[in-house]
Design a protein around this motif. Structure first.
Motif, PDB file in Angstrom:
ATOM      1  N   GLY A 180     -40.193 -20.358 -57.947  1.00 37.25           N
ATOM      2  CA  GLY A 180     -41.090 -19.951 -57.714  1.00 37.25           C
ATOM      3  C   GLY A 180     -42.358 -20.026 -58.113  1.00 37.25           C
ATOM      4  N   GLU A 181     -42.736 -20.468 -59.356  1.00 38.81           N
ATOM      5  CA  GLU A 181     -43.608 -20.286 -60.080  1.00 38.81           C
ATOM      6  C   GLU A 181     -44.513 -21.371 -59.983  1.00 38.81           C
ATOM      7  N   LEU A 182     -43.665 -22.854 -59.732  1.00 37.72           N
ATOM      8  CA  LEU A 182     -43.295 -24.543 -60.070  1.00 37.72           C
ATOM      9  C   LEU A 182     -43.996 -25.047 -58.628  1.00 37.72           C
ATOM     10  N   PRO A 183     -44.892 -25.699 -58.825  1.00 33.08           N
ATOM     11  CA  PRO A 183     -45.091 -27.168 -57.253  1.00 33.08           C
ATOM     12  C   PRO A 183     -44.472 -27.195 -56.432  1.00 33.08           C
ATOM     13  N   SER A 184     -44.135 -27.551 -54.847  1.00 31.14           N
ATOM     14  CA  SER A 184     -43.572 -28.990 -55.016  1.00 31.14           C
ATOM     15  C   SER A 184     -43.660 -30.117 -55.459  1.00 31.14           C
ATOM     16  N   GLY A 185     -42.334 -30.957 -55.497  1.00 34.72           N
ATOM     17  CA  GLY A 185     -42.337 -31.394 -56.729  1.00 34.72           C
ATOM     18  C   GLY A 185     -41.641 -31.545 -57.494  1.00 34.72           C
ATOM     19  N   SER A 186     -41.811 -30.329 -57.815  1.00 28.58           N
ATOM     20  CA  SER A 186     -41.165 -30.111 -59.345  1.00 28.58           C
ATOM     21  C   SER A 186     -39.540 -29.665 -59.044  1.00 28.58           C
ATOM     22  N   TYR A 187     -38.850 -29.936 -60.339  1.00 27.12           N
ATOM     23  CA  TYR A 187     -37.103 -30.339 -60.173  1.00 27.12           C
ATOM     24  C   TYR A 187     -36.697 -29.125 -61.453  1.00 27.12           C
ATOM     25  N   LEU A 188     -34.969 -29.400 -60.538  1.00 30.10           N
ATOM     26  CA  LEU A 188     -34.508 -27.773 -61.699  1.00 30.10           C
ATOM     27  C   LEU A 188     -32.837 -28.984 -61.721  1.00 30.10           C
ATOM     28  N   VAL A 189     -32.786 -29.268 -62.470  1.00 32.12           N
ATOM     29  CA  VAL A 189     -31.404 -29.709 -63.807  1.00 32.12           C
ATOM     30  C   VAL A 189     -30.721 -28.544 -64.091  1.00 32.12           C
ATOM     31  N   VAL A 190     -29.475 -28.624 -63.792  1.00 32.69           N
ATOM     32  CA  VAL A 190     -28.050 -28.135 -64.579  1.00 32.69           C
ATOM     33  C   VAL A 190     -27.280 -28.403 -65.065  1.00 32.69           C
ATOM     34  N   THR A 191     -26.404 -27.996 -65.647  1.00 32.88           N
ATOM     35  CA  THR A 191     -25.232 -28.380 -66.284  1.00 32.88           C
ATOM     36  C   THR A 191     -24.936 -27.216 -66.034  1.00 32.88           C
ATOM     37  N   HIS A 192     -22.742 -27.270 -66.065  1.00 37.30           N
ATOM     38  CA  HIS A 192     -22.497 -25.641 -65.970  1.00 37.30           C
ATOM     39  C   HIS A 192     -21.353 -25.456 -66.083  1.00 37.30           C
ATOM     40  N   ALA A 193     -20.442 -24.588 -66.534  1.00 40.54           N
ATOM     41  CA  ALA A 193     -18.925 -24.313 -67.383  1.00 40.54           C
ATOM     42  C   ALA A 193     -18.700 -24.349 -65.967  1.00 40.54           C
ATOM     43  N   THR A 194     -16.934 -24.455 -66.157  1.00 39.33           N
ATOM     44  CA  THR A 194     -16.723 -24.297 -64.529  1.00 39.33           C
ATOM     45  C   THR A 194     -14.829 -24.200 -64.513  1.00 39.33           C
ATOM     46  N   ALA A 195     -14.320 -22.701 -64.023  1.00 41.32           N
ATOM     47  CA  ALA A 195     -13.085 -22.588 -64.452  1.00 41.32           C
ATOM     48  C   ALA A 195     -12.765 -23.273 -63.101  1.00 41.32           C
ATOM     49  N   VAL A 266     -28.972 -32.437 -60.275  1.00 39.53           N
ATOM     50  CA  VAL A 266     -31.046 -32.129 -60.119  1.00 39.53           C
ATOM     51  C   VAL A 266     -31.063 -32.273 -58.656  1.00 39.53           C
ATOM     52  N   GLY A 267     -31.889 -31.272 -58.560  1.00 40.93           N
ATOM     53  CA  GLY A 267     -32.651 -30.994 -57.687  1.00 40.93           C
ATOM     54  C   GLY A 267     -34.460 -31.359 -57.375  1.00 40.93           C
ATOM     55  N   ARG A 268     -34.720 -31.622 -56.756  1.00 42.92           N
ATOM     56  CA  ARG A 268     -36.400 -31.354 -56.238  1.00 42.92           C
ATOM     57  C   ARG A 268     -36.518 -30.461 -54.700  1.00 42.92           C
ATOM     58  N   LYS A 269     -37.684 -29.474 -55.629  1.00 46.66           N
ATOM     59  CA  LYS A 269     -38.150 -28.608 -55.143  1.00 46.66           C
ATOM     60  C   LYS A 269     -38.968 -28.737 -53.676  1.00 46.66           C
ATOM     61  N   PRO A 270     -38.757 -28.949 -52.060  1.00 45.65           N
ATOM     62  CA  PRO A 270     -40.307 -29.558 -51.452  1.00 45.65           C
ATOM     63  C   PRO A 270     -40.771 -28.966 -51.022  1.00 45.65           C
TER      64      PRO A 270
END
Length: 270
Positions: A180-195, A266-270
């Motif tokens: 919410g603090e990041l502007p449009s065009g920012s990205y989220l990068v995540v890795t995550h363990a799963t069962a 990886v996801g981009r914030k519109p």
């Protein structure tokens, strides 16, 4: 740094394992303690491929950083940095764009003790370290604003972090507040363990870690994908980490010898 033990000046709890130090042990590092190795060996007894998984996560971070930098991103906020390993995020980014600015954030005193190793970047760019808890987004944003320009896109990197933050601690809300603090065009990068792929082994690992005081919140593909609600997923979308743009890096030895129980995206914030 002086010649003394760099951990001696900070308060380090060696009575129970810490995820960052266990991760260091998996990667063959020396910044861990017997309690971390003991728990690490218990994890290996459940699934001997845990060190491969750790390396696969690092390799995903390298490839994602290359992709982002090649696509114009020049600012990175890496939360849950862990103990320095080379190449680190700023080294990958600044090899492509020497002017890239990187803020690392972690709450482990061992990481703080070795933070100087995180700050050896290019003269053109900036690398800084912020000591803060991932569950305190206000402090993270306030610290990051001193280095990053929040009117320009920022890549928020959460590698192998969110599975240590429970729903009760507000993992999804944490991501929403940071984004919410990041502007449009920012990205989220995540890795995550799963069962999803190894339910019995994952259940045993969760119980062992819980008994040692470590939260492990394994999430399904659907739960993982929720972190990207409202974002545009970069192709190929949610994927097993080593299958996300493999052409951007070298394969990790052993990555194809069995299942890698995790997801990356990886996801981009519109």
């Amino acid at each position: 740094m002086t010649g003394q033990d760099p951990t001696s000046a900070v308060g380090i709890d060696t009575s129970r394992p810490h995820p960052a130090r266990m991760y260091d042990w998996y990667l063959g590092g020396k910044d861990n303690y017997p309690v971390d190795e003991e728990m690490g060996r218990q994890m290996l007894a459940l699934d001997p491929r845990v060190p491969v998984m750790a390396r696969v996560n690092r390799a995903f971070m390298h490839r994602a950083t290359r992709w982002l930098t090649e696509n114009g991103v020049r600012q990175f906020l890496d939360i849950g940095t862990g103990i320095p390993t080379e190449p680190n995020l700023h080294q990958v980014a600044q090899r492509i764009a020497p002017e890239a600015r990187v803020v690392y954030c972690d709450n482990d005193p061992v990481v703080l003790a070795h933070a100087a190793a995180l700050l050896r970047g290019t003269d053109e760019g900036v690398t800084e370290y912020l000591q803060a808890d991932a569950r305190d987004p206000k402090a993270i944003i306030e610290g990051a604003r001193k280095v990053l320009d929040f009117t320009r896109p920022v890549a928020l990197s959460l590698i192998a972090l969110l599975h240590f933050v429970s729903d009760e601690d507000g993992a999804h809300e944490l991501v929403r507040r940071l984004l919410g603090e990041l502007p449009s065009g920012s990205y989220l990068v995540v890795t995550h363990a799963t069962a999803d792929f190894t339910p019995e082994e994952s259940k045993a690992a969760t119980e062992k870690l819980r008994a040692a005081g470590v939260t492990l919140a394994l999430r399904s593909r659907e739960e993982f994908t929720r972190f990207f609600d409202g974002l545009d997923l970069v192709e190929p979308g949610v994927e097993v980490p080593h299958l996300w743009h493999p052409e951007l890096g070298e394969p990790v030895p052993g990555q194809d010898d069995g299942v890698i129980p995790g997801y990356g995206a990886v996801g981009r914030k519109p």
